[in-house]
Design a protein around this motif. Sequence first.
Motif, PDB file in Angstrom:
ATOM      1  N   THR A   1      34.404  37.633  30.790  1.00  0.00           N
ATOM      2  CA  THR A   1      33.741  36.413  31.057  1.00  0.00           C
ATOM      3  C   THR A   1      34.253  35.213  30.658  1.00  0.00           C
ATOM      4  O   THR A   1      34.751  34.927  29.860  1.00  0.00           O
ATOM      5  CB  THR A   1      32.204  36.474  30.383  1.00  0.00           C
ATOM      6  OG1 THR A   1      31.421  37.766  30.629  1.00  0.00           O
ATOM      7  CG2 THR A   1      31.298  35.178  30.772  1.00  0.00           C
ATOM      8  N   LEU A   2      34.593  34.369  31.764  1.00  0.00           N
ATOM      9  CA  LEU A   2      34.984  32.904  31.546  1.00  0.00           C
ATOM     10  C   LEU A   2      33.865  31.917  31.412  1.00  0.00           C
ATOM     11  O   LEU A   2      32.835  31.938  32.074  1.00  0.00           O
ATOM     12  CB  LEU A   2      35.880  32.637  32.808  1.00  0.00           C
ATOM     13  CG  LEU A   2      37.268  33.014  32.952  1.00  0.00           C
ATOM     14  CD1 LEU A   2      37.286  34.335  33.628  1.00  0.00           C
ATOM     15  CD2 LEU A   2      38.032  32.027  34.074  1.00  0.00           C
TER      16      LEU A   2
ATOM     17  N   ASN B   1      30.490  31.931  39.855  1.00  0.00           N
ATOM     18  CA  ASN B   1      31.504  32.315  40.906  1.00  0.00           C
ATOM     19  C   ASN B   1      31.616  30.978  41.557  1.00  0.00           C
ATOM     20  O   ASN B   1      30.664  30.409  42.133  1.00  0.00           O
ATOM     21  CB  ASN B   1      30.981  33.544  41.626  1.00  0.00           C
ATOM     22  CG  ASN B   1      31.002  34.723  40.800  1.00  0.00           C
ATOM     23  OD1 ASN B   1      31.975  34.993  40.099  1.00  0.00           O
ATOM     24  ND2 ASN B   1      30.053  35.692  40.841  1.00  0.00           N
TER      25      ASN B   1
ATOM     26  N   VAL C   1      37.010  30.901  40.503  1.00  0.00           N
ATOM     27  CA  VAL C   1      36.729  32.252  39.883  1.00  0.00           C
ATOM     28  C   VAL C   1      35.848  32.894  40.917  1.00  0.00           C
ATOM     29  O   VAL C   1      34.937  32.232  41.580  1.00  0.00           O
ATOM     30  CB  VAL C   1      35.751  31.846  38.820  1.00  0.00           C
ATOM     31  CG1 VAL C   1      34.973  32.908  38.026  1.00  0.00           C
ATOM     32  CG2 VAL C   1      36.528  30.949  37.694  1.00  0.00           C
TER      33      VAL C   1
ATOM     34  N   ASN D   1      33.050  36.782  38.286  1.00  0.00           N
ATOM     35  CA  ASN D   1      32.859  36.438  36.704  1.00  0.00           C
ATOM     36  C   ASN D   1      31.907  37.513  36.061  1.00  0.00           C
ATOM     37  O   ASN D   1      30.770  37.918  36.450  1.00  0.00           O
ATOM     38  CB  ASN D   1      32.255  35.259  36.265  1.00  0.00           C
ATOM     39  CG  ASN D   1      32.691  34.577  34.676  1.00  0.00           C
ATOM     40  OD1 ASN D   1      33.537  35.348  34.216  1.00  0.00           O
ATOM     41  ND2 ASN D   1      32.080  33.674  34.511  1.00  0.00           N
TER      42      ASN D   1
ATOM     43  N   VAL E   1      38.463  39.514  36.252  1.00  0.00           N
ATOM     44  CA  VAL E   1      37.984  38.500  37.236  1.00  0.00           C
ATOM     45  C   VAL E   1      39.018  38.248  37.930  1.00  0.00           C
ATOM     46  O   VAL E   1      40.040  37.769  37.834  1.00  0.00           O
ATOM     47  CB  VAL E   1      37.313  37.274  36.302  1.00  0.00           C
ATOM     48  CG1 VAL E   1      36.919  36.223  37.016  1.00  0.00           C
ATOM     49  CG2 VAL E   1      36.438  37.748  35.214  1.00  0.00           C
TER      50      VAL E   1
END
Length: 200
Positions: free
Chosen positions: A29-30, A39, A71, A74, A79
């Motif tokens: 997870t960012l 996203n 991204v 995610n 990812v």
Amino acid sequence: MLKKSRTLAVAVGTAALMATGASAASATTLSNARGPLANGSVVSGPLASAATLTTSVGNISCSAGSLGATVSGNGAASVGLTSPSFTLGTCTDWIAPFNFTGFSLTSVASSTVTAGSGGGTLNVTTATIKVRLTSGGLPGSCSMVANTVTGVAANADSSVTFTNVPVSSAQGICGQFLPMTLSAKFRPMTSEGSNVTLGL
């Protein structure tokens, strides 16, 4: 028969919970200060210190540049990073008779990031980079390809560091400088003005 059915149900339920836990534990997870990135969020950062291209005939240093991507997915194990960008400029060194003026990413086969202890790993395959240069005052260009690019992402300073990434092949004038490696560090990597970190 009832006892056997209950035992089977418990076994299935336990297996499902274990699978769910394993999946959650492996998710990347960012996030920024606002929480997990949506996203489509753009992550980018500037060159932190001089980047160096080490070649067979001399070295090139560049003091400006940026790294970025969008991204995708995610929360997955790895990812996806779409529309990646990589640029280097303000390159002051030169290899006679060539003066290198900049580098820019033109294509990649894939780009993903996976969380780990204290940050994670950025993995890029088949990165093609356009090299801009001049010779005798006349502009020109060539290209180089790095088949495997690995960057280390650190949460401590929201950075991504590439160390001695090998250039696998080169076309045009660039072929004269093989073998080559590239090192660069970008920080802070941010999204919507807030530092980005990686978590499991």
